[in-house]
Scaffold this motif. Structure first.
Motif, PDB file in Angstrom:
ATOM      1  N   PRO A  10       0.799  -1.228   0.000  1.00  0.00           N
ATOM      2  CA  PRO A  10       0.000   0.000   0.000  1.00  0.00           C
ATOM      3  C   PRO A  10       0.828   1.273   0.000  1.00  0.00           C
ATOM      4  O   PRO A  10       0.306   2.363  -0.242  1.00  0.00           O
ATOM      5  N   ASP A  11       2.125   1.159   0.272  1.00  0.00           N
ATOM      6  CA  ASP A  11       2.991   2.334   0.300  1.00  0.00           C
ATOM      7  C   ASP A  11       3.641   2.616  -1.058  1.00  0.00           C
ATOM      8  O   ASP A  11       4.282   3.650  -1.230  1.00  0.00           O
ATOM      9  N   SER A  12       3.478   1.694  -2.004  1.00  0.00           N
ATOM     10  CA  SER A  12       4.065   1.898  -3.328  1.00  0.00           C
ATOM     11  C   SER A  12       3.331   3.022  -4.061  1.00  0.00           C
ATOM     12  O   SER A  12       2.131   3.221  -3.887  1.00  0.00           O
ATOM     13  N   ILE A  13       4.076   3.745  -4.867  1.00  0.00           N
ATOM     14  CA  ILE A  13       3.501   4.770  -5.730  1.00  0.00           C
ATOM     15  C   ILE A  13       3.533   4.227  -7.148  1.00  0.00           C
ATOM     16  O   ILE A  13       4.586   3.846  -7.654  1.00  0.00           O
ATOM     17  N   PHE A  14       2.385   4.154  -7.799  1.00  0.00           N
ATOM     18  CA  PHE A  14       2.307   3.592  -9.140  1.00  0.00           C
ATOM     19  C   PHE A  14       2.399   4.707 -10.183  1.00  0.00           C
ATOM     20  O   PHE A  14       1.702   5.722 -10.083  1.00  0.00           O
ATOM     21  N   VAL A  15       3.243   4.487 -11.169  1.00  0.00           N
ATOM     22  CA  VAL A  15       3.392   5.443 -12.274  1.00  0.00           C
ATOM     23  C   VAL A  15       2.897   4.734 -13.526  1.00  0.00           C
ATOM     24  O   VAL A  15       3.505   3.760 -13.972  1.00  0.00           O
ATOM     25  N   VAL A  16       1.785   5.198 -14.084  1.00  0.00           N
ATOM     26  CA  VAL A  16       1.116   4.459 -15.153  1.00  0.00           C
ATOM     27  C   VAL A  16       1.528   4.941 -16.543  1.00  0.00           C
ATOM     28  O   VAL A  16       1.612   6.138 -16.806  1.00  0.00           O
ATOM     29  N   ASN A  39      -3.271   3.034  -3.221  1.00  0.00           N
ATOM     30  CA  ASN A  39      -1.993   3.704  -3.469  1.00  0.00           C
ATOM     31  C   ASN A  39      -2.147   5.001  -4.260  1.00  0.00           C
ATOM     32  O   ASN A  39      -3.149   5.213  -4.928  1.00  0.00           O
ATOM     33  N   ARG A  40      -1.129   5.844  -4.191  1.00  0.00           N
ATOM     34  CA  ARG A  40      -1.056   7.008  -5.080  1.00  0.00           C
ATOM     35  C   ARG A  40      -0.795   6.497  -6.493  1.00  0.00           C
ATOM     36  O   ARG A  40       0.019   5.597  -6.699  1.00  0.00           O
ATOM     37  N   SER A 109      10.169   8.797 -14.496  1.00  0.00           N
ATOM     38  CA  SER A 109       9.459   9.403 -13.368  1.00  0.00           C
ATOM     39  C   SER A 109       9.454   8.477 -12.163  1.00  0.00           C
ATOM     40  O   SER A 109       9.592   8.926 -11.015  1.00  0.00           O
ATOM     41  N   ALA A 110       9.295   7.179 -12.420  1.00  0.00           N
ATOM     42  CA  ALA A 110       9.319   6.205 -11.328  1.00  0.00           C
ATOM     43  C   ALA A 110      10.684   6.191 -10.644  1.00  0.00           C
ATOM     44  O   ALA A 110      10.775   6.111  -9.410  1.00  0.00           O
ATOM     45  N   LEU A 111      11.730   6.283 -11.434  1.00  0.00           N
ATOM     46  CA  LEU A 111      13.081   6.312 -10.872  1.00  0.00           C
ATOM     47  C   LEU A 111      13.288   7.558 -10.019  1.00  0.00           C
ATOM     48  O   LEU A 111      13.934   7.502  -8.965  1.00  0.00           O
ATOM     49  N   GLU A 112      12.730   8.667 -10.448  1.00  0.00           N
ATOM     50  CA  GLU A 112      12.920   9.924  -9.719  1.00  0.00           C
ATOM     51  C   GLU A 112      12.187   9.934  -8.388  1.00  0.00           C
ATOM     52  O   GLU A 112      12.730  10.421  -7.381  1.00  0.00           O
ATOM     53  N   ILE A 113      10.979   9.413  -8.349  1.00  0.00           N
ATOM     54  CA  ILE A 113      10.169   9.503  -7.126  1.00  0.00           C
ATOM     55  C   ILE A 113      10.168   8.217  -6.305  1.00  0.00           C
ATOM     56  O   ILE A 113       9.531   8.149  -5.255  1.00  0.00           O
ATOM     57  N   GLY A 114      10.873   7.184  -6.794  1.00  0.00           N
ATOM     58  CA  GLY A 114      10.881   5.914  -6.079  1.00  0.00           C
ATOM     59  C   GLY A 114       9.588   5.149  -6.238  1.00  0.00           C
ATOM     60  O   GLY A 114       9.135   4.472  -5.308  1.00  0.00           O
ATOM     61  N   LYS A 131      18.724  -2.109 -17.591  1.00  0.00           N
ATOM     62  CA  LYS A 131      19.281  -0.823 -17.168  1.00  0.00           C
ATOM     63  C   LYS A 131      19.097  -0.570 -15.675  1.00  0.00           C
ATOM     64  O   LYS A 131      19.952   0.051 -15.030  1.00  0.00           O
ATOM     65  N   TYR A 132      17.980  -1.027 -15.138  1.00  0.00           N
ATOM     66  CA  TYR A 132      17.647  -0.717 -13.750  1.00  0.00           C
ATOM     67  C   TYR A 132      17.206  -1.982 -13.019  1.00  0.00           C
ATOM     68  O   TYR A 132      16.019  -2.153 -12.686  1.00  0.00           O
ATOM     69  N   PRO A 133      18.126  -2.905 -12.765  1.00  0.00           N
ATOM     70  CA  PRO A 133      17.769  -4.202 -12.169  1.00  0.00           C
ATOM     71  C   PRO A 133      17.130  -4.107 -10.786  1.00  0.00           C
ATOM     72  O   PRO A 133      16.469  -5.049 -10.355  1.00  0.00           O
ATOM     73  N   ASN A 134      17.313  -2.999 -10.099  1.00  0.00           N
ATOM     74  CA  ASN A 134      16.730  -2.849  -8.763  1.00  0.00           C
ATOM     75  C   ASN A 134      15.365  -2.170  -8.782  1.00  0.00           C
ATOM     76  O   ASN A 134      14.753  -1.978  -7.725  1.00  0.00           O
ATOM     77  N   LEU A 135      14.884  -1.837  -9.976  1.00  0.00           N
ATOM     78  CA  LEU A 135      13.585  -1.172 -10.088  1.00  0.00           C
ATOM     79  C   LEU A 135      12.479  -2.203 -10.301  1.00  0.00           C
ATOM     80  O   LEU A 135      12.470  -2.922 -11.297  1.00  0.00           O
ATOM     81  N   SER A 136      11.557  -2.282  -9.377  1.00  0.00           N
ATOM     82  CA  SER A 136      10.405  -3.175  -9.532  1.00  0.00           C
ATOM     83  C   SER A 136       9.402  -2.523 -10.472  1.00  0.00           C
ATOM     84  O   SER A 136       9.203  -1.306 -10.431  1.00  0.00           O
ATOM     85  N   TYR A 137       8.788  -3.315 -11.337  1.00  0.00           N
ATOM     86  CA  TYR A 137       7.784  -2.784 -12.248  1.00  0.00           C
ATOM     87  C   TYR A 137       6.571  -3.705 -12.269  1.00  0.00           C
ATOM     88  O   TYR A 137       6.639  -4.869 -11.896  1.00  0.00           O
TER      89      TYR A 137
END
Length: 214
Positions: A10-16, A39-40, A109-114, A131-137
């Motif tokens: 519930p704390d994740s921020i979704f970027v669509v 979520n936001r 945008s997801a990378l910038e705001i976490g 490019k971003y192996p630590n970024l969950s999508y």
């Protein structure tokens, strides 16, 4: 049946991405779906611009998105300096390793705001992993499969919403969600749904025959 998903936090921020907005708006239940998710939910101004180009062709996705934003159910953002840097890296280079503006802006945008980008295309997901192996999508189906969305809509309306997204926006269904989608919309619908992979449609077509013979 509920599948464990990155969207369960519930704390994740979704970027669509553009595809996710279209999948939610074509089914006619965008307000209910977005309201159910705790979520936001963020959308880049670049994605909004992409959707605006469809107005002249009679598409209402942009109009529905603006209604969601005006109702404070979604938030529009403009990329900052960090996102702009990632954005440039994602749109400049060889065709194999670059993305269209909407996908690039969503990831940047997801990378910038976490946040967690919701992206559907295979190439976007591959580039994200490389490019971003630590970024969950996540993906569009994650939204429909969200536990709270299922509670809000109920099984019958959820089935119709997913079926509409599959037929009207060609929503991509990643392998981990294929069984969930088939079980939800039924074998007959799945066998006739051209947006699903051929292998999935063939299995769905054969399954009722096997069950009747058993």
């Amino acid at each position: 049946m509920h599948l464990s998903s990155i969207l369960d936090d519930p704390d994740s921020i979704f970027v669509v991405d553009t595809s996710a907005v279209i999948s939610m708006t074509v089914c006619g239940r965008a307000t209910q779906i977005v309201s159910a998710v705790p979520n936001r939910i963020i959308v880049s101004n670049v994605v909004i611009s992409e959707l605006e180009t469809g107005r002249g062709k009679g598409y209402t996705n942009a109009e529905q998105l603006h209604q969601l934003i005006e109702s404070d159910l979604m938030e529009a953002i403009t990329m900052g300096s960090v996102a702009e840097k990632h954005f440039e890296e994602l749109i400049v280079g060889s065709a194999r390793n670059t993305l269209d503006d909407g996908e690039a802006a969503t990831i940047a945008s997801a990378l910038e705001i976490g946040g967690v980008p919701l992206i559907d295309e295979r190439k976007a997901r591959r580039i994200c992993e490389e490019k971003y192996p630590n970024l969950s999508y996540g993906c569009s189906v994650d939204i429909f499969a969200h536990r709270e969305v299922g509670k809000m809509l109920g099984k019958a309306d959820l089935m119709q919403a997913v079926l509409s997204a599959l037929k009207q926006s060609n929503m991509r269904v990643p392998p981990e969600y294929q069984d969930w989608v088939v079980n939800l919309i039924g074998h007959k619908n799945a066998s006739e749904c051209k947006s699903l992979p051929n292998s999935v449609r063939q299995r769905a077509n054969v399954a009722p025959k096997l069950m009747s013979e058993s």
